[in-house]
Design an enzyme around this catalytic site. Structure first.
Site, short mmCIF file in Angstrom:
data_model
loop_
_atom_site.label_atom_id
_atom_site.label_comp_id
_atom_site.label_asym_id
_atom_site.label_seq_id
_atom_site.Cartn_x
_atom_site.Cartn_y
_atom_site.Cartn_z
N LYS A 167 0.84 -1.20 0.00
CA LYS A 167 0.00 0.00 0.00
C LYS A 167 0.87 1.25 0.00
CE LYS A 167 -1.57 2.28 3.45
NZ LYS A 167 -2.19 2.74 4.71
N ASP A 214 -6.33 0.89 0.98
CA ASP A 214 -6.43 1.20 2.39
C ASP A 214 -7.79 0.74 2.91
OD1 ASP A 214 -8.20 3.02 1.36
OD2 ASP A 214 -7.36 4.76 2.40
#
Length: 391
Positions: free
Chosen positions: A259, A277
């Protein structure tokens, strides 16, 4: 002889039998009361007129057509046809119907006023929800997903990473610090951190306790201190103090996962990447883009629905929408621009007025998360976030 005939006539007359007069014609029979008996045809007419009530009487009694038909028999005495009571009932307007048609103007005015009042009180029409079928084909899913992204691009043309940064080093550190906290809190904390430690070399040599004190507002500050110092040392020792621009190199750095790596690649180097997320995960499952729960699998499933060139902005659109409208606990469904495309419509507040009160950041007229947002955000009505301790 004459006396005998006269007596005979009187006797027959008393019994009601026909009596011949002098001209030889039969005299009309009389009843026991002495009144003349009506002819057969006249009797039939009289019977019909008694049984079949006039239209006016039928209207007053409001007798059903079927019952009137049973009580009425067609006349056949003089060859003329009598209209059956059923037909008469059809032609005759019942009293109740007539009353409805001739309603007073005052009553009509009351009804009109009542309708207007009901229209005002009626709840606003909700958007129709096109829930995708269970057997939605891959092609249909791709079309729906891309349409949602196009709609979000119109709603958030200013979408951007909501972390303040001036270079790749600041971005990667801020992204590591954003775990388990808001971008706003990170943006309020990093100015002091970067003012004291502007480069990877400076932060690599920093005193841990001093760094912890700066990072305390972000939560989990001890673990985050260890990560950013270790990250800075790796950049200094392995990459010459520069942030690498490859995914395989970024994920080797302490505290950096896929991420964080995609945030850096997409926003610092312009290389496409999907940022999975918590907001992204929640929304793509609500939209039925995927049922996967692991970030890596979500990334792969969603990435297959879009061209690679759209991945970075897709991430911004989805995350912006998740923070402003499609909240985790109470989505503002009644204010959602993509409600007709959302299978999860109705999980949150559907009343438009109540939903508008749930909007956050610039959509709700509140400050954003960046202290130094892009100009496009300010042009769209966005408000800069206050610095730490300002409120």
């Amino acid at each position: 002889m004459t006396a005998t005939k006269t007596a005979s006539k009187k006797a027959v007359s008393k019994k009601g039998a026909p009596v011949e007069d002098v001209s030889g014609k039969a005299a009309p029979a009389r009843s026991a009361t002495g009144k003349k008996a009506a002819p057969p045809a006249a009797a039939a007419k009289k019977s019909v007129s008694k049984k079949a009530a006039p239209a006016k009487a039928a209207a007053k009694k409001a007798a059903p057509a079927k019952a009137a038909a049973k009580r009425t028999a067609p006349a056949s005495g003089d060859g003329t046809k009598t209209v059956p009571a059923k037909s008469a009932a059809k032609k005759t307007v019942p009293a109740k119907t007539a009353a409805k048609k001739t309603a007073p103007a005052k009553t009509a005015a009351k009804k009109t006023a009542a309708k207007k009042t009901a229209a005002k009180k009626a709840p606003p029409r909700q958007p129709s929800v096109a829930e995708p079928p269970r057997d939605e084909s891959h092609t249909a899913l791709v079309r729906r997903a891309r349409r949602i992204n196009r709609e979000l691009a119109e709603v958030y043309p200013y979408a951007h990473p909501e972390l303040d940064f001036q270079n790749p080093f600041q971005l990667i550190v801020a992204t590591v610090l954003s775990a388990q906290t808001t971008d706003l809190r990170v943006n309020q904390t990093t100015p002091a951190l970067f003012a004291k430690y502007p480069t990877p070399e400076d932060l690599a040599e920093a005193n841990a306790e001093e760094v912890e004190e700066i990072l305390r507002p972000t939560g989990f500050f001890r673990a985050k201190t260890k990560s950013v110092i270790g990250l800075s040392k790796a950049l200094r020792d392995d990459f010459g103090g520069e942030v690498p621009g490859r995914l395989e190199d970024l994920v080797k750095l302490p505290g950096v996962g896929r991420k964080t790596a995609f945030v850096v690649l997409g926003n610092a180097f312009g290389r496409p990447g999907i940022t999975v997320d918590t907001h992204f995960q929640r929304l793509v499952r609500r939209w039925k883009w995927t049922e996967q729960t692991e970030p890596d699998k979500i990334e792969a499933a969603v990435g297959a629905l879009f061209p690679k060139s759209e991945w970075t902005m897709l991430s911004h659109h989805v995350i912006f929408h998740g923070r402003r409208i499609c909240h985790a606990r109470k989505p503002a469904c009644g204010a959602c621009p993509i409600a007709p495309l959302c299978p999860a419509y109705g999980e949150g507040e559907t009343d438009p007025e109540k939903a508008r009160k749930l909007l956050k950041y610039e959509k709700g007229g509140f400050p954003g998360q960046r202290l130094n947002p892009p100009q496009s955000y300010l042009d769209a009505g966005g408000i800069p976030a206050p610095p730490l301790g300002a409120g």
